[in-house]
Design a protein around this motif. Structure first.
Motif, mmCIF file in Angstrom:
data_model
loop_
_atom_site.group_PDB
_atom_site.id
_atom_site.type_symbol
_atom_site.label_atom_id
_atom_site.label_comp_id
_atom_site.label_asym_id
_atom_site.label_seq_id
_atom_site.Cartn_x
_atom_site.Cartn_y
_atom_site.Cartn_z
ATOM 1 N N VAL A 8 0.771 -0.964 -0.068
ATOM 2 C CA VAL A 8 -0.007 -0.040 0.076
ATOM 3 C C VAL A 8 0.894 1.285 0.028
ATOM 4 O O VAL A 8 1.828 1.545 0.914
ATOM 5 C CB VAL A 8 -1.001 -0.010 1.216
ATOM 6 C CG1 VAL A 8 -1.832 1.334 1.160
ATOM 7 C CG2 VAL A 8 -1.877 -1.149 1.204
ATOM 8 N N LEU A 9 0.604 2.171 -0.779
ATOM 9 C CA LEU A 9 1.230 3.430 -0.761
ATOM 10 C C LEU A 9 0.188 4.541 -0.519
ATOM 11 O O LEU A 9 -0.750 4.634 -1.196
ATOM 12 C CB LEU A 9 1.870 3.723 -2.455
ATOM 13 C CG LEU A 9 2.357 4.951 -2.486
ATOM 14 C CD1 LEU A 9 3.904 5.247 -1.456
ATOM 15 C CD2 LEU A 9 2.708 5.294 -3.823
ATOM 16 N N GLU A 10 0.291 5.263 0.576
ATOM 17 C CA GLU A 10 -0.608 6.184 0.957
ATOM 18 C C GLU A 10 0.041 7.579 0.517
ATOM 19 O O GLU A 10 0.927 7.936 0.380
ATOM 20 C CB GLU A 10 -0.618 6.313 2.471
ATOM 21 C CG GLU A 10 -1.093 5.005 3.176
ATOM 22 C CD GLU A 10 -0.850 4.848 4.726
ATOM 23 O OE1 GLU A 10 -0.518 6.032 5.180
ATOM 24 O OE2 GLU A 10 -1.140 3.833 5.303
ATOM 25 N N ASP A 11 -1.002 8.223 -0.068
ATOM 26 C CA ASP A 11 -0.841 9.452 -0.837
ATOM 27 C C ASP A 11 -1.958 10.608 -0.444
ATOM 28 O O ASP A 11 -3.092 10.292 -0.622
ATOM 29 C CB ASP A 11 -1.107 9.175 -2.431
ATOM 30 C CG ASP A 11 -0.152 10.118 -3.321
ATOM 31 O OD1 ASP A 11 0.237 11.391 -2.735
ATOM 32 O OD2 ASP A 11 -0.281 10.099 -4.247
ATOM 33 N N VAL A 12 -1.549 11.585 0.174
ATOM 34 C CA VAL A 12 -2.255 12.802 0.501
ATOM 35 C C VAL A 12 -1.843 13.817 -0.498
ATOM 36 O O VAL A 12 -0.856 14.426 -0.666
ATOM 37 C CB VAL A 12 -1.994 13.164 2.014
ATOM 38 C CG1 VAL A 12 -2.665 14.380 2.486
ATOM 39 C CG2 VAL A 12 -2.520 12.011 2.750
ATOM 40 N N LEU A 13 -2.821 14.284 -0.977
ATOM 41 C CA LEU A 13 -2.855 15.592 -2.225
ATOM 42 C C LEU A 13 -3.745 16.808 -1.645
ATOM 43 O O LEU A 13 -4.843 16.416 -1.346
ATOM 44 C CB LEU A 13 -3.038 14.905 -3.258
ATOM 45 C CG LEU A 13 -2.374 13.879 -4.071
ATOM 46 C CD1 LEU A 13 -2.836 13.358 -5.340
ATOM 47 C CD2 LEU A 13 -0.867 14.344 -4.264
ATOM 48 N N LEU A 14 -3.205 17.957 -1.956
ATOM 49 C CA LEU A 14 -4.152 18.967 -1.769
ATOM 50 C C LEU A 14 -4.486 19.479 -2.952
ATOM 51 O O LEU A 14 -4.286 20.382 -3.750
ATOM 52 C CB LEU A 14 -3.154 20.237 -1.136
ATOM 53 C CG LEU A 14 -3.522 21.700 -0.977
ATOM 54 C CD1 LEU A 14 -4.726 21.411 0.262
ATOM 55 C CD2 LEU A 14 -2.748 22.487 -0.433
ATOM 56 N N LEU A 15 -5.570 18.613 -3.635
ATOM 57 C CA LEU A 15 -6.462 18.766 -4.627
ATOM 58 C C LEU A 15 -7.908 18.267 -4.304
ATOM 59 O O LEU A 15 -8.194 18.048 -3.055
ATOM 60 C CB LEU A 15 -5.979 17.573 -5.622
ATOM 61 C CG LEU A 15 -4.575 18.022 -6.159
ATOM 62 C CD1 LEU A 15 -4.122 16.863 -7.131
ATOM 63 C CD2 LEU A 15 -4.530 19.266 -6.931
ATOM 64 N N THR A 16 -8.715 18.787 -5.223
ATOM 65 C CA THR A 16 -10.110 18.051 -5.128
ATOM 66 C C THR A 16 -10.201 16.529 -5.214
ATOM 67 O O THR A 16 -9.078 15.918 -5.788
ATOM 68 C CB THR A 16 -11.098 18.712 -6.146
ATOM 69 O OG1 THR A 16 -10.466 18.099 -7.315
ATOM 70 C CG2 THR A 16 -10.914 20.162 -6.128
ATOM 71 N N PRO A 17 -11.067 15.902 -4.540
ATOM 72 C CA PRO A 17 -11.227 14.583 -4.643
ATOM 73 C C PRO A 17 -11.125 13.708 -6.273
ATOM 74 O O PRO A 17 -10.343 12.969 -6.546
ATOM 75 C CB PRO A 17 -12.444 14.093 -4.079
ATOM 76 C CG PRO A 17 -12.996 15.254 -3.188
ATOM 77 C CD PRO A 17 -12.274 16.440 -3.952
ATOM 78 N N ALA A 18 -11.826 14.522 -7.180
ATOM 79 C CA ALA A 18 -11.656 13.993 -8.553
ATOM 80 C C ALA A 18 -10.138 14.317 -9.071
ATOM 81 O O ALA A 18 -9.753 13.458 -9.885
ATOM 82 C CB ALA A 18 -12.762 14.611 -9.484
ATOM 83 N N GLU A 19 -9.817 15.535 -8.880
ATOM 84 C CA GLU A 19 -8.459 15.836 -9.438
ATOM 85 C C GLU A 19 -7.482 14.842 -8.913
ATOM 86 O O GLU A 19 -6.473 14.400 -9.639
ATOM 87 C CB GLU A 19 -7.922 17.108 -8.844
ATOM 88 C CG GLU A 19 -8.685 18.404 -9.846
ATOM 89 C CD GLU A 19 -8.553 19.850 -9.413
ATOM 90 O OE1 GLU A 19 -8.799 20.541 -10.061
ATOM 91 O OE2 GLU A 19 -8.066 19.854 -8.318
ATOM 92 N N ALA A 20 -7.436 14.495 -7.613
ATOM 93 C CA ALA A 20 -6.430 13.569 -6.804
ATOM 94 C C ALA A 20 -6.768 12.184 -7.447
ATOM 95 O O ALA A 20 -5.403 11.584 -7.634
ATOM 96 C CB ALA A 20 -6.670 13.670 -5.395
ATOM 97 N N LEU A 21 -7.635 11.843 -7.778
ATOM 98 C CA LEU A 21 -7.720 10.519 -8.257
ATOM 99 C C LEU A 21 -7.376 10.467 -9.703
ATOM 100 O O LEU A 21 -6.715 9.589 -10.354
ATOM 101 C CB LEU A 21 -9.233 9.941 -8.039
ATOM 102 C CG LEU A 21 -9.613 9.576 -6.817
ATOM 103 C CD1 LEU A 21 -11.110 9.412 -6.653
ATOM 104 C CD2 LEU A 21 -8.887 8.275 -6.252
#
Length: 219
Positions: A167-180
């Motif tokens: 598992v790679l955990e990724d936290v992004l300062l984006l909207t949910p759709a943009e992050a995915l």
């Protein structure tokens, strides 16, 4: 036994053939029967009870999501599988993790021998907008560290249950759709919880890889 895989719509177009191929591979991975074709409109939820429905077209996918109790997988126009598409990507709200979607994502990664990329999209807290000179780096780092820890805590029981899945955990300062969508180029599959709101519709419309939408009480 794994759930049956249902090819909910097929045709002779390139996308229809890609959906059929994807459904056949998924059935093979799961050791499940493949039912095909099943034309829309469906007669009722019993048509795909206990199943994973595979379709093409955003409208058809939304119709299925409103009709059937289990996961729905959209194979997008122009989808071409390849070796670069290695990850299973799942969207996670660590404050309210969707158990069925996470279970489906972990299982999909396990079956493929793939890495699971758990993506959490976050936003700056409301007080950040009131700061006169922007957000100090130390505050941003502190808020981000909190989000990282929250995601880690939410995934801990799932990682313990599925130790064979990297598992790679990724936290992004984006909207949910943009992050995915940010990870779509390397994704074999994107998994998200339902029902079909704006994030799901954006993924169904813009993703270049198959998208699995798993209802809150299914999967």
């Amino acid at each position: 036994m794994e759930p049956v895989v249902v090819l909910a719509r097929t045709d002779t177009s390139e996308t229809g053939r890609a959906a059929a191929d994807w459904a056949r591979r998924e059935a093979g991975l799961r050791g499940s029967p493949l039912r095909a074709p099943l034309r829309l409109p469906l007669r009722g939820p019993g048509d795909v009870a206990e199943g994973v429905a595979v379709t093409v077209g955003e409208t058809r996918a939304v119709t299925l999501l409103d009709t059937v109790p289990g996961p729905v997988v959209l194979v997008p126009d122009g989808y071409v599988p390849g070796r670069r598409r290695a990850d299973v990507v799942v969207g996670v709200d660590p404050c309210a993790p969707a158990g069925p979607a996470l279970g489906f994502a972990f299982d999909s990664a396990r079956l493929r021998g793939a890495r699971l990329r758990a993506v959490h999209a976050w936003a700056l807290p409301p007080e950040a907008a009131a700061l006169p000179f922007g957000v100090p780096e130390e505050d941003r780092a502190r808020w981000e560290d909190h989000e990282v820890q929250t995601l880690s805590d939410a995934l801990r029981p799932w990682r313990a249950k599925h130790p064979e899945v990297p598992v790679l955990e990724d936290v992004l300062l984006l909207t949910p759709a943009e992050a995915l969508l940010h990870h779509g180029a390397r994704a074999a599959l994107i998994v998200v919880g339902g029902p079909p709101g704006s994030v799901v519709r954006t993924l169904l419309r813009e993703s270049g890889c198959p998208v699995a939408v798993v209802p809150a009480d299914g999967g």
